[in-house]
Each structure stands twice: as structure tokens, then as C-alpha cells.
Design a protein around this motif. Structure first.
Motif, PDB file in Angstrom:
ATOM      1  N   ALA A 105       0.746  -1.210  -0.097  1.00 31.42           N
ATOM      2  CA  ALA A 105       0.005   0.019  -0.130  1.00 31.42           C
ATOM      3  C   ALA A 105       0.693   1.290  -0.263  1.00 31.42           C
ATOM      4  O   ALA A 105       0.446   2.365  -0.703  1.00 31.42           O
ATOM      5  N   LYS A 106       1.732   1.196   0.830  1.00 34.36           N
ATOM      6  CA  LYS A 106       2.736   2.420   1.034  1.00 34.36           C
ATOM      7  C   LYS A 106       3.333   2.842  -0.219  1.00 34.36           C
ATOM      8  O   LYS A 106       3.437   4.073  -0.707  1.00 34.36           O
ATOM      9  N   PHE A 109       0.634   4.359  -2.990  1.00 34.95           N
ATOM     10  CA  PHE A 109       0.692   5.653  -2.388  1.00 34.95           C
ATOM     11  C   PHE A 109       1.646   6.441  -2.786  1.00 34.95           C
ATOM     12  O   PHE A 109       1.656   7.840  -3.402  1.00 34.95           O
ATOM     13  N   PHE A 125      -0.421   9.420   4.074  1.00 32.79           N
ATOM     14  CA  PHE A 125      -0.598   8.089   4.558  1.00 32.79           C
ATOM     15  C   PHE A 125       0.067   7.911   5.870  1.00 32.79           C
ATOM     16  O   PHE A 125       1.338   7.953   6.164  1.00 32.79           O
ATOM     17  N   ALA A 377      -4.597  -0.301  -2.363  1.00 31.79           N
ATOM     18  CA  ALA A 377      -4.322   1.247  -2.420  1.00 31.79           C
ATOM     19  C   ALA A 377      -4.724   1.619  -3.882  1.00 31.79           C
ATOM     20  O   ALA A 377      -5.066   2.907  -4.247  1.00 31.79           O
TER      21      ALA A 377
END
Length: 453
Positions: A105-106, A109, A125, A377
Motif C-alpha cells: 500500500a505504501k 501511494f 498516509f 491502495a
């Protein structure tokens, strides 16, 4: 090998349901239009991933939970940013986890921010909170994300517990992730990248997905009439999953000779009784195929025992997909069920995914949790784009639940259609086969049709 199994999770939605609990996510919201044929001809045919048929099944959004207006509709929004936080079990008492979801996810993003943000806003985030598979902590962390961090949305949300649900529903907080818990079903705020994987009994009576039937047709080259055994954990939701798979297989023309969930969540200590029961379930003979709906450690132990017993049939194992499992020779010639394209795919979207991981997280293995975090994400980014610059919680959810929002990625992640997929999973699947210590893509991501039994 014990340490390897604890690190390698490789869960997919149907395998992850072993630890789910029920939640107050509301009713199915289904309506009853004119009936389609029980099993349309294309239901078990591998078709496109974006134009799959809903078989005339419709959903009434007004009957779904969490449909009120947000008390703070601009929560987490500034002129230049939108705040997001995640919730997952990155650790657990037994060592199995969805670690990697946070990394996936990181980095997605980060790529969005590097490209200038979404509609002029960067994604703020705050990271993924780890509930450690503790129901109390799950609920506490959800409250913290909403009350202290004031997040606009939760992404990714990938937990086995549903303690988060009441807080997110009450505060109208959208969440995005993968159906590893029942909270993604029956409400207007949960958006799974594959749709609702644990439909309510009311919905299941009206519509089903081809699921295992699609894969059995592939394995047996279209031949029906073969026998199948399904085995899972001794939990309520695992029982539901096994029952749903049995229904799918029967509709596809296969005979289910074993349909039980005798395995404790703690795992197998002695597999003898289970193996004997399965391998004699077809009138004293072994079934043609076995589907093992457990976690990775149990899958490996059961597979080893089945091979030792002389079983020569087909094995389908949703949990057995992880680069670190290539060292386990007993998994050779097993088939792994996936809900999206595997890392072995050479499609443009999967090539882009692999390039993103190589750039932003070069040390991260392409595990199922890591990819699930990435796609969760990506779905949120896509939803933000569609919602436009004039953003509020209410306008965001209105856009997604309007009846026209779909999300999918060509040849990588099959389309979900909203609000339909709030109550049922998309009819799509992929498969890899473990051969000579390598995963080989044996069924590209494809979709059948929803089925009106």
C-alpha cells in the motif's frame, strides 16, 4: 522449514476466513428480478475480466448498512492532501500474518504522490496499524484512526477480526482492502478488490459464483462428473466457505464426496484421520481432486501426508503461493487458486506492479498480502480520481455507489461493480501450478458469470 512456514502466509480470501467472526454489517440488499436460466452456458467458461455477466442479479443500496451521511464530511481533507490509514494483522500469536500488505500500500501511494497526487491532493498516509489478530486491539485501533488521526478512509483494511466495523460504520469511514473478514459484505462503505467473499445466506440462495467450477473445468479439460473433496478449518465461516465451494462444484457438474471442516484452527497435530477420511470418501476410493481451504502451514502438512498416502489426484490449495515455498518439494504438481493475476504474469499491469516494487520496495517479496495491499491502495487512488476535486466523504461514497462505478485493471485484477459487489464476489479467478520448484501460470485471470441457481 517451520520458520519458513510461519513467515510465508500466502492467504487468499477463501483461506483467510478461518478466523473470521460475525459482524453487524447489515442485510444483503438483494432484489429479485426476473429469473435467468439456472446455469447459463458461459458461467464456467473463461471469459473477459471486465464484462462478466451479473445474470440479472440486482442490489438495492437502500437496504445496505452504513448508508447515512457523515457527521464530519470533510474529515481528513485539506486543499493539498487527503489522510489515509491502514489496519491489518501484520503479526499474530501463531506467526501467520499479512505482513507485506503495509509495504504494498505504501509504495502505491508513494507512486501516486510522485506523479503529482490525485486531483491536486497528495495522500497523507499514516501507515498500517497492526492489530496482532487481537479483536479488542482491532476495535481500539479503528477508533484511534477515526478519532485521533481523523482519516478520510482506511486502506488497506485486511484483518480477520471485525471489531473495527461499528466505529467505521457509525462514522461513515470508507475502507478498502481484501475480503479477509465478513465486514466487506452488506454495507455501503466496504470496498474489497474482489467484492464480498462471504455473502449472506439470503444472497447465496439467489446467486452464486462459478469459483471452483471454473477451475475444475480447466483441470479436467472440460470433463464433468469427476469427484471432489473439500476440507477446511473448524470455524463457522470456514464452514460457510466450504459449503459455498460445494455448491459451485455441484452446479458445474462435479460430485462432492467430502465436504467437512474437521481441522482445528491451531493446525493439525496428526493428519492420519483426516487423510484416511478424504482418500476413502469416493465409495472407498480417493476423489479425483481435493481442495484444501486452510492456512499455509496446514496446507503443507496435509499435502505431505496426502502424498505419503499415495494420493495421485489433483490438489487445489489457495494458501500455497509464496516465493519462499519453492523449497518444499512436496508441493510439486499442486495447483494454487488466486483472485488476481500472479507475479508470473507478463501483462502490462503486472509488469508495472513489479517495476513499482523494484523501485520503491526492492527488498519486498511479491507475496499475496503484498500484492493485495498494492491493489487495495490502487483501488482507493482510482476511486479518488473518479470522485473529483470537490471531495467530501458523502460525495465520494455517492460516486462509488451510484451504480456506474467499476474498478479493475486489465489482465491483472478483474473488475468489481458497485454496489453489486457489496453483496457478492466477482466471478473471476486465476491459477498457477507449482512445477519443478517454479510457479507456472496455468489459467490466466478470467471470469465466468454469476449463477442464478
Amino acid at each position: 522449514m517451520k520458520g519458513l512456514l510461519r513467515r510465508a502466509t500466502g492467504l487468499v480470501a477463501v483461506a483467510a476466513v478461518l478466523g473470521m467472526t460475525s459482524c453487524s454489517s447489515g442485510g444483503g440488499g438483494a432484489t429479485e428480478p426476473s429469473r435467468s436460466p439456472s446455469v447459463p452456458e458461459n458461467a464456467f467458461a473463461a471469459g473477459p475480466t471486465d464484462t462478466w455477466s451479473d445474470a440479472g442479479f440486482k442490489v438495492d443500496p437502500t437496504k445496505l448498512a452504513c448508508g447515512g451521511a457523515a457527521q464530519n464530511p470533510t474529515r481528513g481533507i485539506t486543499d493539498t492532501s487527503v489522510k489515509v490509514g491502514g489496519l491489518a494483522f501484520l503479526t499474530s500469536p501463531n506467526g501467520s500474518s499479512l505482513a507485506g500488505a503495509d509495504v504494498g500500500a505504501k509504495l502505491r501511494f508513494q507512486r501516486a504522490d510522485d506523479e503529482g497526487g490525485v486531483n491536486g491532493r497528495k495522500i497523507d498516509f499514516v501507515g498500517v496499524r497492526d492489530d496482532g489478530q487481537d479483536p479488542t486491539r482491532n476495535a481500539q485501533l479503528a477508533k484511534s484512526l477515526v478519532q485521533q488521526d481523523q482519516v478520510f478512509a482506511v486502506a488497506p483494511l485486511m484483518t480477520l477480526n471485525t471489531g473495527y466495523f461499528d466505529t467505521l460504520c457509525k462514522n461513515v469511514v470508507p475502507f478498502f482492502g481484501w475480503t479477509t473478514n465478513t465486514g466487506y459484505c452488506g454495507n455501503l462503505i466496504g470496498f474489497s478488490i474482489i467484492g464480498c467473499g462471504t455473502p449472506s445466506e439470503a444472497v447465496s440462495k439467489q446467486v452464486g459464483t462459478p469459483g471452483i467450477g471454473l477451475l475444475m473445468r480447466n483441470l479436467f479439460k472440460g470433463e464433468t462428473g469427476r469427484t471432489l473433496a473439500l476440507v477446511g478449518f473448524d470455524t463457522e465461516v470456514s464452514q460457510v466457505s466450504v459449503r459455498n465451494f460445494a455448491k459451485q462444484a455441484t452446479l458445474a457438474g462435479y460430485k462432492v464426496v467430502y465436504n467437512k471442516t474437521p481441522i482445528p484452527v491451531s493446525g493439525l497435530t496428526d493428519s492420519t484421520a483426516v487423510v484416511n477420511a478424504i482418500t476413502t470418501s469416493d465409495g472407498g476410493k480417493a476423489p479425483d481432486a481435493i481442495v484444501d481451504l486452510t492456512d499455509v502451514a496446514t496446507t503443507v502438512k496435509l499435502t505431505q501426508a496426502l502424498r505419503a498416502s499415495g494420493y495421485k489426484g489433483k490438489l487445489l490449495e489457495p494458501a500455497a503461493y509464496d516465493p519462499r515455498l519453492k523449497a518444499i518439494s512436496e508441493l510439486d504438481d499442486t495447483n494454487v487458486i488466486l483472485s488476481w493475476a500472479p507475479a508470473e504474469s507478463t501483462s502490462p499491469a503486472m509488469t508495472r506492479l513489479k517495476a513499482d516494487f523494484a523501485k520503491y520496495a526492492p527488498g519486498q517479496l511479491l507475496t499475496v498480502p503484498a500484492m493485495a495491499g498494492y491493489w487495495s491502495a490502487d483501488m482507493f487512488v482510482n476511486a479518488l480520481q473518479k470522485a473529483g476535486r470537490k471531495l467530501t466523504v458523502d460525495s465520494f461514497l455517492k460516486t462509488l455507489n451510484s451504480g456506474s462505478y467499476t474498478y479493475g485493471v486489465d489482465d491483472a485484477l478483474a473488475a468489481t461493480k458497485w454496489p453489486l459487489n457489496h453483496v457478492i464476489q466477482n466471478p473471476c479467478t486465476a491459477m498457477v501450478t507449482f512445477t519443478n520448484k517454479q510457479y507456472v501460470e496455468t489459467q490466466k485471470l478470467a471470469c465466468g458469470s454469476l449463477i442464478r441457481p
